[in-house]
Design a protein around this motif. Structure first.
Motif, PDB file in Angstrom:
ATOM      1  N   ALA A 124     -26.755 -12.700  -4.451  1.00 44.41           N
ATOM      2  CA  ALA A 124     -26.699 -11.825  -3.279  1.00 44.41           C
ATOM      3  C   ALA A 124     -25.309 -11.772  -2.656  1.00 44.41           C
ATOM      4  O   ALA A 124     -24.862 -10.710  -2.200  1.00 44.41           O
ATOM      5  N   THR A 125     -24.610 -12.905  -2.635  1.00 40.07           N
ATOM      6  CA  THR A 125     -23.309 -12.922  -1.959  1.00 40.07           C
ATOM      7  C   THR A 125     -22.270 -12.099  -2.719  1.00 40.07           C
ATOM      8  O   THR A 125     -21.460 -11.397  -2.095  1.00 40.07           O
ATOM      9  N   THR A 126     -22.263 -12.175  -4.044  1.00 40.33           N
ATOM     10  CA  THR A 126     -21.325 -11.367  -4.829  1.00 40.33           C
ATOM     11  C   THR A 126     -21.634  -9.886  -4.650  1.00 40.33           C
ATOM     12  O   THR A 126     -20.732  -9.058  -4.484  1.00 40.33           O
ATOM     13  N   TYR A 127     -22.916  -9.555  -4.667  1.00 42.85           N
ATOM     14  CA  TYR A 127     -23.352  -8.175  -4.437  1.00 42.85           C
ATOM     15  C   TYR A 127     -22.854  -7.682  -3.080  1.00 42.85           C
ATOM     16  O   TYR A 127     -22.304  -6.582  -2.964  1.00 42.85           O
ATOM     17  N   LEU A 128     -23.021  -8.499  -2.050  1.00 41.47           N
ATOM     18  CA  LEU A 128     -22.602  -8.110  -0.701  1.00 41.47           C
ATOM     19  C   LEU A 128     -21.089  -7.929  -0.605  1.00 41.47           C
ATOM     20  O   LEU A 128     -20.602  -7.020   0.076  1.00 41.47           O
ATOM     21  N   MET A 129     -20.354  -8.795  -1.273  1.00 42.89           N
ATOM     22  CA  MET A 129     -18.901  -8.681  -1.251  1.00 42.89           C
ATOM     23  C   MET A 129     -18.450  -7.378  -1.914  1.00 42.89           C
ATOM     24  O   MET A 129     -17.595  -6.655  -1.386  1.00 42.89           O
ATOM     25  N   LEU A 130     -19.030  -7.061  -3.068  1.00 50.47           N
ATOM     26  CA  LEU A 130     -18.667  -5.825  -3.761  1.00 50.47           C
ATOM     27  C   LEU A 130     -19.020  -4.602  -2.921  1.00 50.47           C
ATOM     28  O   LEU A 130     -18.235  -3.653  -2.816  1.00 50.47           O
ATOM     29  N   LYS A 131     -20.186  -4.622  -2.324  1.00 48.93           N
ATOM     30  CA  LYS A 131     -20.628  -3.509  -1.487  1.00 48.93           C
ATOM     31  C   LYS A 131     -19.683  -3.324  -0.296  1.00 48.93           C
ATOM     32  O   LYS A 131     -19.308  -2.193   0.048  1.00 48.93           O
ATOM     33  N   THR A 132     -19.283  -4.423   0.317  1.00 49.84           N
ATOM     34  CA  THR A 132     -18.352  -4.357   1.441  1.00 49.84           C
ATOM     35  C   THR A 132     -16.986  -3.851   0.995  1.00 49.84           C
ATOM     36  O   THR A 132     -16.358  -3.027   1.677  1.00 49.84           O
ATOM     37  N   GLN A 133     -16.517  -4.336  -0.152  1.00 53.25           N
ATOM     38  CA  GLN A 133     -15.216  -3.895  -0.656  1.00 53.25           C
ATOM     39  C   GLN A 133     -15.152  -2.384  -0.822  1.00 53.25           C
ATOM     40  O   GLN A 133     -14.131  -1.755  -0.516  1.00 53.25           O
ATOM     41  N   MET A 134     -16.230  -1.791  -1.312  1.00 52.70           N
ATOM     42  CA  MET A 134     -16.224  -0.350  -1.565  1.00 52.70           C
ATOM     43  C   MET A 134     -16.133   0.469  -0.282  1.00 52.70           C
ATOM     44  O   MET A 134     -15.896   1.679  -0.331  1.00 52.70           O
ATOM     45  N   GLU A 135     -16.307  -0.183   0.851  1.00 56.04           N
ATOM     46  CA  GLU A 135     -16.184   0.498   2.144  1.00 56.04           C
ATOM     47  C   GLU A 135     -14.822   0.263   2.788  1.00 56.04           C
ATOM     48  O   GLU A 135     -14.540   0.794   3.862  1.00 56.04           O
ATOM     49  N   LEU A 136     -13.977  -0.538   2.145  1.00 54.90           N
ATOM     50  CA  LEU A 136     -12.657  -0.854   2.692  1.00 54.90           C
ATOM     51  C   LEU A 136     -11.561  -0.108   1.943  1.00 54.90           C
ATOM     52  O   LEU A 136     -11.654   0.095   0.730  1.00 54.90           O
ATOM     53  N   ASP A 137     -10.525   0.273   2.663  1.00 57.84           N
ATOM     54  CA  ASP A 137      -9.374   0.933   2.057  1.00 57.84           C
ATOM     55  C   ASP A 137      -8.491  -0.121   1.384  1.00 57.84           C
ATOM     56  O   ASP A 137      -7.856  -0.929   2.055  1.00 57.84           O
ATOM     57  N   HIS A 138      -8.477  -0.104   0.046  1.00 52.92           N
ATOM     58  CA  HIS A 138      -7.649  -1.036  -0.717  1.00 52.92           C
ATOM     59  C   HIS A 138      -6.345  -0.393  -1.213  1.00 52.92           C
ATOM     60  O   HIS A 138      -5.515  -1.085  -1.811  1.00 52.92           O
ATOM     61  N   ALA A 139      -6.176   0.886  -1.000  1.00 55.69           N
ATOM     62  CA  ALA A 139      -5.042   1.608  -1.582  1.00 55.69           C
ATOM     63  C   ALA A 139      -3.709   0.998  -1.164  1.00 55.69           C
ATOM     64  O   ALA A 139      -3.419   0.862   0.032  1.00 55.69           O
ATOM     65  N   ASP A 140      -2.930   0.595  -2.174  1.00 55.54           N
ATOM     66  CA  ASP A 140      -1.592   0.018  -1.964  1.00 55.54           C
ATOM     67  C   ASP A 140      -1.614  -1.252  -1.119  1.00 55.54           C
ATOM     68  O   ASP A 140      -0.609  -1.621  -0.511  1.00 55.54           O
ATOM     69  N   LYS A 141      -2.745  -1.928  -1.075  1.00 54.17           N
ATOM     70  CA  LYS A 141      -2.872  -3.143  -0.275  1.00 54.17           C
ATOM     71  C   LYS A 141      -2.581  -4.387  -1.116  1.00 54.17           C
ATOM     72  O   LYS A 141      -2.731  -4.401  -2.338  1.00 54.17           O
ATOM     73  N   ARG A 142      -2.177  -5.466  -0.427  1.00 51.52           N
ATOM     74  CA  ARG A 142      -1.998  -6.784  -1.045  1.00 51.52           C
ATOM     75  C   ARG A 142      -3.246  -7.598  -0.735  1.00 51.52           C
ATOM     76  O   ARG A 142      -3.600  -7.790   0.431  1.00 51.52           O
ATOM     77  N   VAL A 143      -3.912  -8.097  -1.787  1.00 56.68           N
ATOM     78  CA  VAL A 143      -5.239  -8.709  -1.636  1.00 56.68           C
ATOM     79  C   VAL A 143      -5.235 -10.129  -2.190  1.00 56.68           C
ATOM     80  O   VAL A 143      -4.621 -10.408  -3.224  1.00 56.68           O
TER      81      VAL A 143
END
Length: 276
Positions: A124-143
């Motif tokens: 569940a936690t990996t699923y939640l992290m992926l779902k949350t990531q898809m709602e965040l702007d990652h473009a040109d970001k340092r992660v």
């Protein structure tokens, strides 16, 4: 490196609990089985009394039994092929292994051969992290992917447009497996390191930090996460139950992190914070 396999038989309702307990005990990987859960831990770290204590904690509400065996050399891809099904995250991301067929109807596809590393999307936690990531702007970001396991979150970050991703874990099995998954997904901007946030000597700050670990580690490392974030940047945490939220939020607030949102799945949660 020698490993011990512990096979625990339990009711389906207690599988998530057993997985969480094994994670707290330092097990490198957990896999759901028809009977319950199979966990792996380095032989030098195995303590059978820990398993007996786990069983005792829940003895009044359920029956848990277990078997212990040494892990012999085996074909890990074959083992996972027997037990690993592809999953869909919010109908937008397909997480699959190499032996599954691709599905072009998904916007994102992540290929993971997990071996003994944690993070397949099934939990569940990996699923939640992926779902949350898809709602965040990652473009040109340092992660930063803290406690990367299979590097599934790091791969997702690059697919979402991150310009640089540093993924680290203190477990050598993960840091051997993670680069394999990075290569499988043809990622070019991910660097995998072995160590902890305290030992790596990271430079600069990050726009997004992802940490799917467990409550105790998150509480211990919260100040470090805050240090590596600049004002307005994002921290996403998971690896704990909903009843742990108050402790996590309180600790985050104490180091300048403001709680913004929450996602839930099977009593597990993912929380999003912004650096003040």
């Amino acid at each position: 490196m020698e490993f011990i396999s512990v096979k625990l038989s339990c009711e389906e309702a207690f599988i998530e609990i057993v997985v969480a307990e094994l994670g707290e005990l330092g097990y490198n990987s957990m896999m759901e089985t028809d009977a319950g859960v199979e966990g792996y831990i380095e032989e030098k770290n195995f303590n059978e009394q820990d398993i007996n204590d786990l069983i005792s904690r829940y003895s009044e509400v359920t029956t848990i039994t277990y078997e212990v065996e040494e892990v012999v050399s085996r074909n890990w891809n074959e083992e996972w092929e027997k037990n690993y099904d592809p999953i869909s995250v919010d109908k937008s991301c397909l997480v699959r292994a190499t032996f599954h067929k691709p599905d072009p109807s998904f916007k994102y596809e992540i290929i993971i051969n997990p071996r003994m590393s944690f993070g397949t999307g099934h939990h569940a936690t990996t699923y939640l992290m992926l779902k949350t990531q898809m709602e965040l702007d990652h473009a040109d970001k340092r992660v930063l992917d803290a406690g990367c396991g299979t590097a599934i979150l790091a791969v997702m970050a690059e697919k979402l447009g991150a310009k640089e991703v540093i993924a680290y874990d203190n477990n050598s099995w993960s840091t051997e497996n993670a680069p394999e998954n990075v290569e499988l997904n043809e990622c070019k901007n991910i660097t995998v390191k072995e160590g902890t946030i305290a030992t790596l000597g990271l430079e600069g700050t990050f726009d997004i930090i992802l940490a799917n670990i467990n409550k105790n580690v998150l509480l211990d490392e919260m100040e470090s996460y805050s240090t590596y974030l600049h004002s307005g940047s994002t921290l996403v945490l998971s690896g704990f139950y909903d009843y742990d939220k108050e402790d996590i939020v309180k600790r985050a607030d104490s180091v300048g992190l403001e709680f913004r949102s929450q996602k839930d799945r099977n009593s597990w949660v993912a929380l999003v914070f912004i650096k003040k």
